[in-house]
Scaffold this motif. Sequence first.
Motif, PDB file in Angstrom:
ATOM      1  N   ARG A 189       4.545   4.573   0.934  1.00  0.00           N
ATOM      2  CA  ARG A 189       4.281   3.792  -0.273  1.00  0.00           C
ATOM      3  C   ARG A 189       5.553   3.542  -1.067  1.00  0.00           C
ATOM      4  O   ARG A 189       5.843   2.419  -1.439  1.00  0.00           O
ATOM      5  N   GLU A 201       0.848   7.837   2.274  1.00  0.00           N
ATOM      6  CA  GLU A 201      -0.545   8.171   2.535  1.00  0.00           C
ATOM      7  C   GLU A 201      -0.690   8.457   4.014  1.00  0.00           C
ATOM      8  O   GLU A 201      -0.048   7.821   4.843  1.00  0.00           O
ATOM      9  N   ASN A 251      -7.865   9.148   3.838  1.00  0.00           N
ATOM     10  CA  ASN A 251      -6.449   8.978   3.543  1.00  0.00           C
ATOM     11  C   ASN A 251      -6.111   9.667   2.234  1.00  0.00           C
ATOM     12  O   ASN A 251      -6.817   9.496   1.239  1.00  0.00           O
ATOM     13  N   LEU A 296      -2.873  10.904  -0.550  1.00  0.00           N
ATOM     14  CA  LEU A 296      -1.528  10.659  -1.030  1.00  0.00           C
ATOM     15  C   LEU A 296      -0.715  11.953  -0.985  1.00  0.00           C
ATOM     16  O   LEU A 296      -1.169  12.992  -1.453  1.00  0.00           O
ATOM     17  N   GLU A 351      -0.431  17.024  -2.519  1.00  0.00           N
ATOM     18  CA  GLU A 351      -1.297  16.230  -1.647  1.00  0.00           C
ATOM     19  C   GLU A 351      -2.715  16.318  -2.183  1.00  0.00           C
ATOM     20  O   GLU A 351      -3.169  17.369  -2.605  1.00  0.00           O
TER      21      GLU A 351
END
Length: 150
Positions: A63, A74, A82, A84, A103
């Motif tokens: 990202r 991700e 999914n 981050l 996370e």
Amino acid sequence: MKMLEIKTALQIAKPKAEVFEAIIDPEKMKHYFIAESSGMMEERKSISWKFLEFEEYVPVNVRKLVPNKLISFEWEGAKDKNLLVEISLKEVSKTSTLVKITEGKMEADEMGIQWFGGNTEGWANFLACLKAYLEFGINLRKGGFDFMRA
């Protein structure tokens, strides 16, 4: 419902630029984290990682990259979800960097708790392996997870 989020950190006796490169460059990552990568981490690029202990490739969607400060991506951190991941780098001194990883988030249900345990262990291992590689040139993962393929 309460949400779970992984947070872990470790200080590494190397400058931020060296730590950053070791995380985004697959040729360096192969010495402590992954077996293969489809390419270098670049902002808004999709790549895939292969780990020694698993057969499948893991898609990684980068990202944001802020050189020597932030790596944000991700990936499928939990089954069909999914998540981050943000890796931030903070200079402690000219020769030392604090690496923080977050996370998540997932619900505190059975699947979330399983993810939280496994990925917390995984990120702690990532940091220990990164430190061993950068500070001492040691690959801690080599042979460490052979039992998972047996």
